[in-house]
Motif scaffolding. Structure first.
Motif, PDB file in Angstrom:
ATOM      1  N   LEU A 109       0.831  -1.200   0.000  1.00  0.00           N
ATOM      2  CA  LEU A 109       0.000   0.000   0.000  1.00  0.00           C
ATOM      3  C   LEU A 109       0.869   1.256   0.000  1.00  0.00           C
ATOM      4  O   LEU A 109       0.530   2.252  -0.652  1.00  0.00           O
ATOM      5  N   GLN A 110       1.985   1.211   0.692  1.00  0.00           N
ATOM      6  CA  GLN A 110       2.884   2.364   0.714  1.00  0.00           C
ATOM      7  C   GLN A 110       3.573   2.537  -0.635  1.00  0.00           C
ATOM      8  O   GLN A 110       3.711   3.659  -1.125  1.00  0.00           O
ATOM      9  N   THR A 111       3.990   1.439  -1.249  1.00  0.00           N
ATOM     10  CA  THR A 111       4.616   1.522  -2.575  1.00  0.00           C
ATOM     11  C   THR A 111       3.654   2.099  -3.597  1.00  0.00           C
ATOM     12  O   THR A 111       4.047   2.879  -4.477  1.00  0.00           O
ATOM     13  N   ALA A 112       2.370   1.734  -3.475  1.00  0.00           N
ATOM     14  CA  ALA A 112       1.360   2.215  -4.423  1.00  0.00           C
ATOM     15  C   ALA A 112       0.879   3.623  -4.099  1.00  0.00           C
ATOM     16  O   ALA A 112       0.094   4.206  -4.861  1.00  0.00           O
ATOM     17  N   GLY A 113       1.332   4.185  -2.974  1.00  0.00           N
ATOM     18  CA  GLY A 113       0.921   5.537  -2.610  1.00  0.00           C
ATOM     19  C   GLY A 113      -0.429   5.623  -1.927  1.00  0.00           C
ATOM     20  O   GLY A 113      -0.959   6.722  -1.724  1.00  0.00           O
ATOM     21  N   VAL A 114      -1.010   4.481  -1.564  1.00  0.00           N
ATOM     22  CA  VAL A 114      -2.300   4.484  -0.875  1.00  0.00           C
ATOM     23  C   VAL A 114      -2.130   5.003   0.549  1.00  0.00           C
ATOM     24  O   VAL A 114      -2.966   5.758   1.060  1.00  0.00           O
ATOM     25  N   LEU A 115      -1.038   4.612   1.191  1.00  0.00           N
ATOM     26  CA  LEU A 115      -0.713   5.103   2.520  1.00  0.00           C
ATOM     27  C   LEU A 115       0.689   5.692   2.503  1.00  0.00           C
ATOM     28  O   LEU A 115       1.538   5.272   1.709  1.00  0.00           O
ATOM     29  N   GLY A 116       0.932   6.636   3.399  1.00  0.00           N
ATOM     30  CA  GLY A 116       2.233   7.275   3.468  1.00  0.00           C
ATOM     31  C   GLY A 116       3.235   6.437   4.248  1.00  0.00           C
ATOM     32  O   GLY A 116       2.920   5.360   4.761  1.00  0.00           O
ATOM     33  N   GLU A 117       4.432   6.978   4.367  1.00  0.00           N
ATOM     34  CA  GLU A 117       5.500   6.246   5.040  1.00  0.00           C
ATOM     35  C   GLU A 117       5.208   6.054   6.522  1.00  0.00           C
ATOM     36  O   GLU A 117       5.577   5.034   7.115  1.00  0.00           O
ATOM     37  N   ASN A 118       4.528   7.026   7.128  1.00  0.00           N
ATOM     38  CA  ASN A 118       4.202   6.943   8.558  1.00  0.00           C
ATOM     39  C   ASN A 118       2.696   7.114   8.749  1.00  0.00           C
ATOM     40  O   ASN A 118       2.225   8.187   9.145  1.00  0.00           O
ATOM     41  N   PRO A 119       1.916   6.066   8.481  1.00  0.00           N
ATOM     42  CA  PRO A 119       0.457   6.187   8.610  1.00  0.00           C
ATOM     43  C   PRO A 119       0.043   6.448  10.051  1.00  0.00           C
ATOM     44  O   PRO A 119       0.702   6.007  11.000  1.00  0.00           O
ATOM     45  N   SER A 120      -1.052   7.156  10.205  1.00  0.00           N
ATOM     46  CA  SER A 120      -1.556   7.486  11.535  1.00  0.00           C
ATOM     47  C   SER A 120      -2.208   6.263  12.171  1.00  0.00           C
ATOM     48  O   SER A 120      -2.513   5.272  11.497  1.00  0.00           O
ATOM     49  N   LEU A 121      -2.438   6.357  13.474  1.00  0.00           N
ATOM     50  CA  LEU A 121      -3.110   5.252  14.171  1.00  0.00           C
ATOM     51  C   LEU A 121      -4.511   5.037  13.610  1.00  0.00           C
ATOM     52  O   LEU A 121      -4.977   3.898  13.509  1.00  0.00           O
ATOM     53  N   GLY A 122      -5.168   6.127  13.238  1.00  0.00           N
ATOM     54  CA  GLY A 122      -6.500   6.012  12.652  1.00  0.00           C
ATOM     55  C   GLY A 122      -6.470   5.283  11.315  1.00  0.00           C
ATOM     56  O   GLY A 122      -7.335   4.444  11.031  1.00  0.00           O
ATOM     57  N   GLU A 123      -5.469   5.607  10.499  1.00  0.00           N
ATOM     58  CA  GLU A 123      -5.345   4.931   9.207  1.00  0.00           C
ATOM     59  C   GLU A 123      -5.046   3.452   9.384  1.00  0.00           C
ATOM     60  O   GLU A 123      -5.573   2.603   8.655  1.00  0.00           O
TER      61      GLU A 123
END
Length: 513
Positions: free
Chosen positions: A354-368
């Motif tokens: 998901l991070q490689t695809a840009g869906v989530l960032g390098e440091n996702p939040s606890l909510g994410e």
């Protein structure tokens, strides 16, 4: 140089010895698995040796990839360049001083000789042999000649190689752990030391296997024709050869040999890129050239761990017919393993994709991350590969007005789509969702749950409009996910929340006019 064979190891010592000439080949993992299964069963030692004497094809990044991919698969070694061991160094390029005494002994004993033939002369010689339909092989122009004598003849080069002097009665049969008695062609005068001072595979493998106490040499069947050369070298040097086991080659469905040039799945790195689980890949490789165990009811047990495979392993069970590399079977296995994972484990494995695809960032939040856990529960049955997750997960992390509607989903909408969306919007607006931080009493009154969402939509669309359930919710799926095929609809709406769900339904409705 070791003059005689050291005392035999009390336990088996096996090795895998790849060449760092590009992306590691899946065959390296295949060989490593069978070697390691036997070693762990017998409580022996497993050695990783890097055979980097082919300097023309050497790739500096390949060795690191080799460590990374084999470690990812859990096919770990006891000795090797990165971990050391009692027989270090484990890179052939660092062992050049080891080979020279063996070469000098072979020359002194009359089993090897210098060859000053140029590359151009050897090419012309082979071309002539092929035209005359003669057996190809070195014509021994240099045998018995001094450098000065050879320099007076055509095709001379200053820097010689060293060749084996193979006798006419050279042995051409040997015993194979898997195949029994095997016959191979008579070897030619193989080069054993190149002009650059590096040994060829044939000399280096014999010397290293002897010096490292290797008891079993397990390799692909393409090396059967080379084994008589190795047996000769062992004999000439007064060394006891190891046991040989030649595994069948991996084949495509058309029976051709798998190659990195033609088949992307020949690259070991490809499996992680595509989203295969390492335990599924190991399981799959264990089904190649080897029969599955039988369950209590007599059916094949096709899903097993490395520990299961190692516990019951026997060379006698290896099938010598080249196994077909069936990717559909691997996809099925991978899906089975995905569905067996704990939801937190699976969510963690999805995160890098998901991070490689840009869906989530390098440091996702606890909510994410909390949302990802909920989404993972929905999509685990809809994936065969981890790389399929970004398309399924992305709609849950994109702004409502930025959700892209796939063209095939838009094209699949029927004429009644606007009416279906209108009915859904009205029904979902009627569900009570308290604002703000919910008290215990308010939470009990919250109607935004998958079961109540489903009940409201079925009442409004299936019963209210008389549509079949199979067709009723297509427009809603398209509006919410942007896709024709998506995670479970009602659970997706619960995760998105009432505000986002209604915003997406209204947006598609407005676009339909």
């Amino acid at each position: 140089m070791t003059e005689q064979t050291p005392s035999a190891p009390s336990r088996p010592r096996l090795r895998v010895a790849p060449s760092p000439t590009g992306d590691p080949h899946v065959g390296t993992a295949y060989m490593a698995l069978f070697n390691l299964a036997f070693v762990r069963q017998q409580e022996g030692s497993f050695v990783l040796r890097v055979e980097d004497t082919d300097r023309a094809r050497f790739d500096a990044t390949s060795e690191a990839q080799l460590y990374d991919t084999l470690s990812w698969l859990g096919l770990t070694w006891d000795e090797g360049p990165d971990v050391g061991g009692p027989y270090a160094p484990y890179r052939q390029s660092e062992r050049l001083d080891t080979y020279r005494p063996y070469v000098e002994r072979l020359i002194a004993d009359g089993h090897a000789y210098h060859c000053w033939c140029s590359t151009e002369r050897l090419s012309a010689m082979r071309e002539r042999q092929q035209k005359l339909k003669q057996p190809t092989g070195y014509d021994r122009m240099c045998v018995g000649k001094t450098r000065e004598e050879r320099a007076e003849l055509e095709g001379f080069t200053e820097t010689p190689v060293v060749r084996m002097l193979v006798p006419e009665d050279a042995p051409t049969t040997f015993e194979d752990v898997i195949r029994g008695t095997v016959s191979a062609p008579r070897p030619d005068d193989q080069v054993i030391l190149k002009a650059d001072g590096f040994p060829t595979y044939h000399l280096a493998v014999v010397v290293d296997d002897h010096e490292m106490g290797i008891t079993h040499v397990v390799r692909g069947e393409e090396w059967i024709s080379s084994t008589p050369k190795h047996v000769l070298l062992y004999q000439w040097l007064g060394l006891t050869p190891p046991k040989f086991a030649h595994m069948p080659l991996l084949r495509n469905e058309n029976k051709s040999k798998i190659s990195k040039r033609k088949n992307p799945w020949a690259r070991l790195t490809w499996f992680r890129e595509q989203g295969y689980l390492p335990e599924a890949v190991v399981n799959f490789l264990g089904l190649l050239a080897y029969p599955p165990a039988k369950g209590e009811d007599g059916t094949d047990v096709e899903k097993f761990t490395f520990a299961d495979f190692s516990r019951d392993f026997a060379w006698s069970k290896v099938n010598t017919v080249g196994p077909i590399f069936d990717l559909k079977k691997l996809d099925w296995l991978n899906g089975q393993y995905i569905r067996d994972l704990d939801v937190d484990d699976l969510a963690g494995r999805l995160l890098p994709y998901l991070q490689t695809a840009g869906v989530l960032g390098e440091n996702p939040s606890l909510g994410e991350l909390a949302r990802l856990r909920s989404i993972t529960e929905l999509i685990s049955t809809r994936m065969a590969l981890l790389s399929e997750a970004p398309a399924l997960v992305a709609p849950f992390y994109v702004a409502d007005d930025e959700l892209k509607i796939a063209q095939d989903a838009r094209d699949g909408l029927k004429d009644d789509a606007p009416a279906v969306l209108d009915a859904a919007i009205t029904a979902l607006e009627g569900l009570h969702v308290p604002d703000g931080v919910l008290s215990a009493e308010a939470r009990e009154g919250n109607q935004w749950h998958a079961e109540q969402i489903e009940a409201a939509l079925r009442a409004a669309i299936v019963e209210g409009m008389g549509l079949k359930p199979r067709l009723a919710f297509g427009p809603l799926r398209t509006a919410v996910s942007g896709q024709r095929i998506s995670p479970p609809l009602f659970e997706s709406m619960e995760i998105l929340g009432q505000h986002s769900t209604l915003a997406r339904l209204r947006r598609l409705r407005s676009e339909l006019g």
